[in-house]
Structures are given as structure tokens and as C-alpha cells.
Design an enzyme around this catalytic site. Structure first.
Site, PDB file in Angstrom:
ATOM      1  N   ASN A  43      41.525 -22.977 131.593  1.00 39.53           N
ATOM      2  CA  ASN A  43      41.845 -23.269 130.185  1.00 39.53           C
ATOM      3  C   ASN A  43      41.841 -21.967 129.372  1.00 39.53           C
ATOM      4  O   ASN A  43      41.023 -21.071 129.604  1.00 39.53           O
ATOM      5  CB  ASN A  43      40.917 -24.333 129.578  1.00 39.53           C
ATOM      6  CG  ASN A  43      39.442 -24.040 129.692  1.00 39.53           C
ATOM      7  OD1 ASN A  43      38.993 -23.382 130.624  1.00 39.53           O
ATOM      8  ND2 ASN A  43      38.670 -24.521 128.738  1.00 39.53           N
ATOM      9  N   GLU A  56      44.637 -27.626 133.959  1.00 38.40           N
ATOM     10  CA  GLU A  56      45.577 -28.344 134.830  1.00 38.40           C
ATOM     11  C   GLU A  56      47.010 -28.026 134.440  1.00 38.40           C
ATOM     12  O   GLU A  56      47.878 -27.808 135.298  1.00 38.40           O
ATOM     13  CB  GLU A  56      45.369 -29.862 134.728  1.00 38.40           C
ATOM     14  CG  GLU A  56      43.982 -30.346 135.063  1.00 38.40           C
ATOM     15  CD  GLU A  56      43.100 -30.446 133.825  1.00 38.40           C
ATOM     16  OE1 GLU A  56      43.056 -29.490 133.018  1.00 38.40           O
ATOM     17  OE2 GLU A  56      42.439 -31.477 133.672  1.00 38.40           O
TER      18      GLU A  56
HETATM   19  N1  THU Z   1      40.296 -29.022 128.943  1.00 44.58           N
HETATM   20  C1  THU Z   1      41.005 -28.757 130.083  1.00 44.58           C
HETATM   21  O1  THU Z   1      41.242 -27.590 130.435  1.00 44.58           O
HETATM   22  N2  THU Z   1      41.452 -29.800 130.818  1.00 44.58           N
HETATM   23  C2  THU Z   1      41.272 -31.115 130.482  1.00 44.58           C
HETATM   24  O2  THU Z   1      41.790 -32.009 131.154  1.00 44.58           O
HETATM   25  C3  THU Z   1      40.435 -31.459 129.330  1.00 44.58           C
HETATM   26  C4  THU Z   1      39.974 -30.338 128.482  1.00 44.58           C
HETATM   27  C5  THU Z   1      39.841 -27.888 128.126  1.00 44.58           C
HETATM   28  C6  THU Z   1      40.507 -27.788 126.786  1.00 44.58           C
HETATM   29  C7  THU Z   1      39.495 -26.998 125.998  1.00 44.58           C
HETATM   30  O3  THU Z   1      39.700 -25.613 126.244  1.00 44.58           O
HETATM   31  C8  THU Z   1      38.168 -27.401 126.604  1.00 44.58           C
HETATM   32  O4  THU Z   1      38.475 -28.013 127.854  1.00 44.58           O
HETATM   33  C9  THU Z   1      37.364 -28.374 125.755  1.00 44.58           C
HETATM   34  O5  THU Z   1      38.130 -29.444 125.381  1.00 44.58           O
END
Ligand code: THU
Length: 130
Positions: A43, A56
């Protein structure tokens, strides 16, 4: 073809590169393309919060950018979550998985956590397609 554990390990490693200074919630993803190659993502957050992107989505974008159009499996590791129940992919990422016909999704959390495996039909029933 890599095993489920290999894909989960790659997702855990990818999470270490997360850029998550706002949420402090690091996520890594590894996807297995139909070409047999694995692609990873983490992320990447932004001060303008909606400009952030999920692990993802970034891993799938890397695979698709390399020419992949079918993704066999996705592993996601939310290494700052206590259990897999707090580590499931968001709705937008589930829809992105649908576009590239993901068969199975493996979800895990912090160190020593269990891995939960699901089909995309389980996580996104009655999904939108054109
Ligand atoms: N996040 C993801 O990378 N994948 C997900 O499916 C849900 C949330 C990240 C987004 C943000 O950077 C952090 O998790 C908190 O929401």
C-alpha cells in the site's frame, strides 16, 4: 507453480515496503499470474488520503502492466492486523480481482497468524461484470 505458503511469504515481504505513514497499517500483496510469474505490491498512502492505493491493486497493476490478463491467486498480508479477520481485502480490490478472474485469495495478518483461503465467489458473490 508456487505453493500457497510461498505466495504468502512474498506478500509478507512486500508489506515491509509499504508506505503507510498515515494509517500505520502495512499491507503487502503477491499475485500469481497465469504466466507462472509472481508480482508484488504494497500500500502507498498520500497526504491527500483518497490518492492512496491498496497493496492488492498495486500488485495486480504490476502483473497487468507486464502483460498478464488472468491471475490465478492473490495473497494479502496485513502485518499490523492482529488476526486475518481484520485483514480481508476491501471491496474495491475485490472488484479489481474480479476483472482479472482471480480464483483464490489467501489472507493473513501479523507474525504467526493463520492463513485463511477463499474463492473470489465467496468474497464477492453476484459481482458486476460487463
Ligand atoms: N489497504 C490495503 O492495502 N488493502 C486493502 O484491501 C485494505 C486496506 C490499505 C489502505 C491504507 O493504506 C491502509 O490499508 C489502511 O486502510
Amino acid at each position: 507453480m508456487r505453493s500457497r505458503n510461498d505466495l504468502v511469504d512474498l506478500a509478507r515481504q512486500a508489506a515491509l515496503n509499504a508506505y503507510a505513514p498515515y494509517s500505520r497499517f502495512r499491507v503487502g500483496a503477491a499475485v500469481l499470474g497465469s504466466d507462472g510469474i509472481t508480482y508484488t505490491g504494497a500500500n502507498v498512502e498520500n497526504a491527500a488520503y483518497p490518492s492512496s492505493s491498496c497493496a492488492e491493486a498495486n500488485a495486480i497493476a504490476a502483473a497487468v502492466s507486464a502483460g498478464v490478463r488472468k491471475i490465478d491467486a492473490v495473497a494479502v498480508a496485513c502485518i499490523d492486523a492482529p488476526t486475518p479477520e481484520e485483514a480481508y481485502p476491501c471491496g474495491r480490490c475485490r472488484q479489481i480481482m474480479s476483472e482479472f478472474s482471480v480464483d483464490e485469495i489467501h489472507v493473513t495478518a501479523g507474525p504467526g497468524s493463520l492463513v485463511k483461503s477463499h474463492t473470489l465467489d465467496e468474497l464477492l458473490p453476484h459481482r458486476f461484470t460487463l
